[in-house]
Design an enzyme around this catalytic site. Structure first.
Site, PDB file in Angstrom:
ATOM      1  N   LYS A 206       0.815  -1.217   0.000  1.00 55.00           N
ATOM      2  CA  LYS A 206       0.000   0.000   0.000  1.00 55.00           C
ATOM      3  C   LYS A 206       0.850   1.270   0.000  1.00 55.00           C
ATOM      4  O   LYS A 206       0.373   2.333  -0.384  1.00 55.00           O
ATOM      5  CB  LYS A 206      -0.966  -0.001   1.186  1.00 55.00           C
ATOM      6  CG  LYS A 206      -1.903  -1.211   1.243  1.00 55.00           C
ATOM      7  CD  LYS A 206      -2.526  -1.527  -0.100  1.00 55.00           C
ATOM      8  CE  LYS A 206      -3.499  -2.695  -0.109  1.00 55.00           C
ATOM      9  NZ  LYS A 206      -2.966  -3.990   0.326  1.00 55.00           N
TER      10      LYS A 206
ATOM     11  N   TYR B 103     -11.921 -14.840   2.850  1.00 55.91           N
ATOM     12  CA  TYR B 103     -10.906 -13.829   3.164  1.00 55.91           C
ATOM     13  C   TYR B 103     -10.444 -13.978   4.620  1.00 55.91           C
ATOM     14  O   TYR B 103     -11.279 -13.990   5.536  1.00 55.91           O
ATOM     15  CB  TYR B 103     -11.501 -12.430   2.934  1.00 55.91           C
ATOM     16  CG  TYR B 103     -10.584 -11.320   3.382  1.00 55.91           C
ATOM     17  CD1 TYR B 103      -9.598 -10.838   2.522  1.00 55.91           C
ATOM     18  CD2 TYR B 103     -10.687 -10.770   4.649  1.00 55.91           C
ATOM     19  CE1 TYR B 103      -8.738  -9.830   2.926  1.00 55.91           C
ATOM     20  CE2 TYR B 103      -9.827  -9.758   5.066  1.00 55.91           C
ATOM     21  CZ  TYR B 103      -8.859  -9.295   4.204  1.00 55.91           C
ATOM     22  OH  TYR B 103      -8.013  -8.301   4.610  1.00 55.91           O
TER      23      TYR B 103
ATOM     24  N   TYR C  35      -2.708 -12.781   2.674  1.00 50.80           N
ATOM     25  CA  TYR C  35      -2.402 -12.415   1.282  1.00 50.80           C
ATOM     26  C   TYR C  35      -1.195 -13.186   0.730  1.00 50.80           C
ATOM     27  O   TYR C  35      -1.353 -14.102  -0.077  1.00 50.80           O
ATOM     28  CB  TYR C  35      -2.110 -10.914   1.194  1.00 50.80           C
ATOM     29  CG  TYR C  35      -3.251 -10.019   1.609  1.00 50.80           C
ATOM     30  CD1 TYR C  35      -4.244  -9.658   0.702  1.00 50.80           C
ATOM     31  CD2 TYR C  35      -3.325  -9.504   2.906  1.00 50.80           C
ATOM     32  CE1 TYR C  35      -5.271  -8.808   1.069  1.00 50.80           C
ATOM     33  CE2 TYR C  35      -4.351  -8.656   3.282  1.00 50.80           C
ATOM     34  CZ  TYR C  35      -5.325  -8.313   2.365  1.00 50.80           C
ATOM     35  OH  TYR C  35      -6.349  -7.483   2.729  1.00 50.80           O
TER      36      TYR C  35
HETATM   37  C1  LIG Z   1      -3.713  -5.193   0.169  1.00 53.44           C
HETATM   38  C2  LIG Z   1      -2.770  -6.333   0.091  1.00 53.44           C
HETATM   39  C3  LIG Z   1      -2.679  -7.120  -1.082  1.00 53.44           C
HETATM   40  C4  LIG Z   1      -3.596  -6.965  -2.251  1.00 53.44           C
HETATM   41  O1  LIG Z   1      -3.374  -5.803  -3.004  1.00 53.44           O
HETATM   42  P1  LIG Z   1      -4.610  -5.197  -3.810  1.00 53.44           P
HETATM   43  O2  LIG Z   1      -4.025  -4.047  -4.516  1.00 53.44           O
HETATM   44  O3  LIG Z   1      -5.629  -4.819  -2.772  1.00 53.44           O
HETATM   45  O4  LIG Z   1      -5.158  -6.234  -4.712  1.00 53.44           O
HETATM   46  C5  LIG Z   1      -1.730  -8.118  -1.123  1.00 53.44           C
HETATM   47  N1  LIG Z   1      -0.932  -8.359  -0.079  1.00 53.44           N
HETATM   48  C6  LIG Z   1      -0.995  -7.646   1.065  1.00 53.44           C
HETATM   49  C7  LIG Z   1      -0.084  -8.016   2.172  1.00 53.44           C
HETATM   50  C8  LIG Z   1      -1.919  -6.610   1.189  1.00 53.44           C
HETATM   51  O5  LIG Z   1      -1.975  -5.917   2.326  1.00 53.44           O
END
Ligand SMILES: *Cc1c(COP(=O)(O)O)cnc(C)c1O
Length: 335
Positions: A50, A264, A290
């Protein structure tokens, strides 16, 4: 390529591009060369993907004269934590509306990891429990700012609008430069996909360059991968238009399914294996929500013989390790 977009620079860039030799050896002779792009190491408040988006989102917030930012996420949102850190650094007020949406977690899930850091960065955390009225909570936050005369910049969930996705269009260019310097032509980039801004930006960046590794997003969030594909395509089109790249079409959006598990934030055996393997082979910390699921997908693709041993595959490490503390059982599982 993103020169006209307002941007505040606070990420540590370029992030390293590293080999994973012990992982490769562990996967056997058919394994391709494996590189990891360390976007877990972007430097801001424990880092993550991010931060690249927030350079452009905070640029837009400042250009709009905002004195506050508001964003949204799950309780263990890495995006919320990085937004809180960026807001602290820039002296902006930060409100986070966080949804308690992952069922079955231990009470520790609510207080450790990212939400602990959100509060440390001085963000005001508003938790939306089942049955709470999100609209009313948001209206209260907006009214408080209005009465204090502060303009609020609204950052979408995951930072995934065209401004945020510019961060990953420029990440693609950064990665291509590193690959060129190493004289490597890579086959694919594999990464976790959720709100879609990372994938949309990478796809737009690839079309702008007109060459480079394909982008494979692993669905870690959506019950309906088709809906995710459609929203990534729409955002990739918008992002491509902003940087003067050719318009993407459906074939450019590769979203893979089968690694989400029960939903999720819900652990899977394959995620646990991936998190432990990377920790023990490479000293790398993935996360349960993730990057652990995305790595599980990459391990599956390698074991299925998808890639040739003379090819190179890049794992985009998007960060998330602070959430490991909310899943303490992972560290105690036996192999
Ligand atoms: C937000 C996030 C993602 C996914 O990215 P997007 O742009 O929302 O698809 C992947 N890995 C981590 C650790 C995240 O925090």
């Amino acid at each position: 390529m993103t020169a006209d977009a307002p941007r505040v620079r606070f990420a540590h860039l370029p992030t390293p591009l590293e080999e994973m030799p012990r992982l490769r050896a562990a996967l056997g002779p058919h394994c391709p060369r494996l590189l990891v792009k360390r976007d877990d190491a972007t430097g801001l408040g424990l880092g993550g993907n991010k931060t690249r988006k927030l350079e452009f989102l905070m640029g837009a917030a400042q250009a709009a004269g905002a004195g506050a930012v508001l964003t949204y996420g799950a309780l263990q949102s890495n995006h919320a934590r990085q937004t809180a850190a960026a807001a602290a650094k820039l002296g902006l007020t930060c409100d986070l509306i966080l949804f308690d949406m992952v069922a079955g977690r231990d009470p520790v899930y609510r207080v450790t990891g990212n939400p602990m850091l959100d509060r440390l960065f001085g963000a005001r955390v508003h938790v939306v429990n089942a049955g709470d009225d999100f609209g009313a909570i948001r209206a209260r936050v907006m009214a408080a700012h209005e009465s204090e005369g502060r303009r609020v910049y609204d950052v979408p969930t995951g930072g995934s609008n065209a401004a945020g996705a510019l961060g990953y269009a420029s990440a693609y260019a950064e990665l291509l430069g590193q690959l060129d310097a190493m004289d490597i032509r890579a086959r694919a980039i594999v990464h976790a996909s959720s709100s879609g801004g990372t994938q949309a930006g990478l796809v737009a960046g690839r079309l702008k360059a007109g060459r480079g590794p394909g982008v494979i997003g692993i669905n870690v969030a959506a019950a309906d991968a088709g809906a995710m594909r459609a929203s990534v395509l729409a955002l990739a089109r918008e992002t491509a238009a902003r940087i003067g790249a050719p318009a993407p079409d459906v074939d450019d959006i590769d979203v893979r399914d089968g690694f989400l598990g029960a939903g999720y934030g819900q652990p899977t055996d394959a995620m646990r294996e991936a998190v432990m393997l990377l920790a023990q082979m490479e000293g790398l910390l993935l996360d349960p929500v993730y990057s652990g699921k995305a790595m599980a997908a990459l391990l599956h693709l390698v074991r299925a013989g998808t890639f040739a041993p003379d090819e190179t595959v890049i794992f985009l490490h998007t960060g998330g390790a602070p959430a490991l503390f909310a899943y303490p059982e992972i560290g105690t599982a036996t192999k």
